[in-house]
Design an enzyme around this catalytic site. Structure first.
Site, PDB file in Angstrom:
ATOM      1  N   TYR A 147     -40.012   4.027   5.465  1.00 32.96           N
ATOM      2  CA  TYR A 147     -41.039   4.143   4.431  1.00 32.96           C
ATOM      3  C   TYR A 147     -40.841   3.116   3.315  1.00 32.96           C
ATOM      4  CZ  TYR A 147     -43.161   8.570   5.912  1.00 32.96           C
ATOM      5  OH  TYR A 147     -43.849   9.551   6.579  1.00 32.96           O
ATOM      6  N   LYS A 170     -31.508   9.079  16.521  1.00 29.95           N
ATOM      7  CA  LYS A 170     -31.793   8.384  17.783  1.00 29.95           C
ATOM      8  C   LYS A 170     -30.645   7.408  18.011  1.00 29.95           C
ATOM      9  CE  LYS A 170     -34.538   7.447  21.293  1.00 29.95           C
ATOM     10  NZ  LYS A 170     -34.748   8.410  22.402  1.00 29.95           N
ATOM     11  N   ASP A 175     -36.063  13.016  20.225  1.00 30.52           N
ATOM     12  CA  ASP A 175     -36.996  13.406  21.293  1.00 30.52           C
ATOM     13  C   ASP A 175     -36.636  14.798  21.823  1.00 30.52           C
ATOM     14  OD1 ASP A 175     -34.646  12.279  22.310  1.00 30.52           O
ATOM     15  OD2 ASP A 175     -35.633  11.174  23.938  1.00 30.52           O
ATOM     16  N   ASP A 229     -40.793  13.663   8.726  1.00 28.93           N
ATOM     17  CA  ASP A 229     -42.240  13.758   8.539  1.00 28.93           C
ATOM     18  C   ASP A 229     -42.892  14.310   9.799  1.00 28.93           C
ATOM     19  OD1 ASP A 229     -44.824  13.268   7.343  1.00 28.93           O
ATOM     20  OD2 ASP A 229     -44.988  11.537   8.685  1.00 28.93           O
ATOM     21  N   ASP A 260     -44.392  18.553  10.679  1.00 30.05           N
ATOM     22  CA  ASP A 260     -45.751  18.931  11.101  1.00 30.05           C
ATOM     23  C   ASP A 260     -45.702  19.768  12.375  1.00 30.05           C
ATOM     24  OD1 ASP A 260     -46.912  17.379   9.022  1.00 30.05           O
ATOM     25  OD2 ASP A 260     -48.582  16.799  10.323  1.00 30.05           O
TER      26      ASP A 260
END
Ligand code: IPM
Ligand code: MN
Length: 365
Positions: free
Chosen positions: A143, A191, A223, A247, A251
């Site tokens: 970001y 990751k 993942d 983020d 959701d």
């Protein structure tokens, strides 16, 4: 003991103003009941600010936030400003505010409230009892990393994923402290099979863990975590992760517990905290009084608890939300079909406020 607090309120865009009004009503109910004095100062941000003054984060808004005891934000985002230059981007305003306040740790609790086992798309038998909390790194990663650029003509764009030991240490510390107050498990999501930043992340988190012998640390690839959140969400307690992964996964957690509209957040650093529902501006729902105010209402509860240490007041709001949901109070996002009985945004907030004031609540049907 009663307290006096100054809260800067940033309604923002889309459904932001509606859920903010709803939550401030609930806050008012609990605060007046406990005898505190809260002063509210409303300021523009996002597309709403662009229309007033040409910039999405006016200096006066930023100054007010810096000197507040807490900042309560609705949502930013406006399709009319998609692709606008930075000064007019609603999202950029929020990122600049987070950075300016130094709120590096974003707490996003997601729990399955009793009564909502069948509200979401997943089987009740899988999701019942889910109670987890993301600790999302909020002021670093993709970001904010430099260099960044977009060259449409050349067909090339760059973003930079960068993390320092200090950035990882301080957010990991928040996660482990939180875990100690919960079920003592931290799942660190990365990751590390592909990304160097993740390998540093993993090593630093493991170091921080040695200071918390009572907390169990596990590492998980992002993942695998995305899948585990739907297959076995109850396995998670505190989920610690970097900015972009947090983020995305938060959701997903919204769908697991029934609706993104239920999720609150608290962003913490050294100065005033920033409290906002996880859902965005939802432009298609704006102005219709159909949004779910619970994410915003639980965000003000986090402001009281995390921000001001007013635990009884925070619990009063959470208990009222729980009771409202148990009694069948539902907004549109929580029912199967749009014509199933449900409450508006404002009437859900009144219902919760009524429960707090122990008055007779309105009926949902
Ligand atoms: C969130 C939002 C923001 C983010 C946007 C609006 C910049 O999606 O708070 O999750 O990506 O952090
Ligand atoms: Mn988001």
């Amino acid at each position: 003991m009663t307290v006096t607090k100054r809260i800067v309120v940033l309604p923002g865009d889309g459904i932001g103003p509606e859920v903010v009004d709803a939550a401030v009503g609930v806050l008012h109910a609990v605060v007046s009941g406990f005898g505190h004095r809260f002063e509210y100062e409303t300021r523009p941000i996002g597309g709403a600010a662009v229309r007033q003054s040409g910039t999405s984060l006016p200096q006066s808004t930023l100054d007010a936030c810096r000197s507040a005891d807490a900042v309560f934000l609705g949502a930013v985002g406006d399709p009319a400003l998609d692709g606008a230059p930075r000064q007019q981007s609603p999202e950029y305003a929020l990122l600049t505010l987070r950075k300016a306040l130094g709120v590096f740790a974003n707490l996003r609790p997601a729990k399955l409230w009793p009564g909502l086992e069948n509200a979401g798309p997943l089987k009740a038998s899988r999701v019942a009892g889910t109670d987890l909390c993301f600790v999302r790194e909020l002021t670093g990663g993709l970001y904010f990393g430099e260099p960044r650029h977009l060259d449409m003509e050349a067909g090339e764009a760059v973003n930079t994923l960068r993390y320092s030991r200090e950035e990882i240490t301080r957010v990991a510390d928040v996660a482990f402290r939180l875990a100690r107050q919960r079920r003592c498990v931290v799942t660190s999501v990365d990751k590390a099979n592909v990304l160097e930043t993740s390998r540093l992340w993993r090593a630093v988190v493991a170091e921080v863990a040695t200071g918390f012998p009572g907390v169990r640390l596990e590492h998980m690839y992002v993942d695998a975590c995305a899948m585990a959140l739907t297959l076995d969400p109850r396995r998670f307690d505190v989920v610690l992760t970097e900015n972009l992964f947090g983020d995305i996964l938060s959701d997903e957690a919204g769908a697991v517990v029934g609706s993104l509209g239920l999720l609150p957040s608290a962003s913490l650093g050294k100065g005033p905290g920033l409290y906002e529902p996880v859902h965005g501006s939802a432009p298609t729902l704006a102005g219709k009084d159909v949004a779910n105010p619970i994410g915003a209402i639980l965000s003000v509860a986090m402001m009281l608890g995390q921000g001001f240490g007013l635990m009884n007041e925070a619990h009063a709001i959470e208990a009222a939300v729980g009771l409202a949901l148990e009694r069948g109070a539902r907004t549109r996002d929580l029912v199967d079909r749009d014509d199933d009985p449900h409450l508006t945004c404002s009437s859900m907030a009144r219902y919760v406020a009524d429960v707090i004031m122990s008055a007779t609540p309105a009926r949902s049907a």
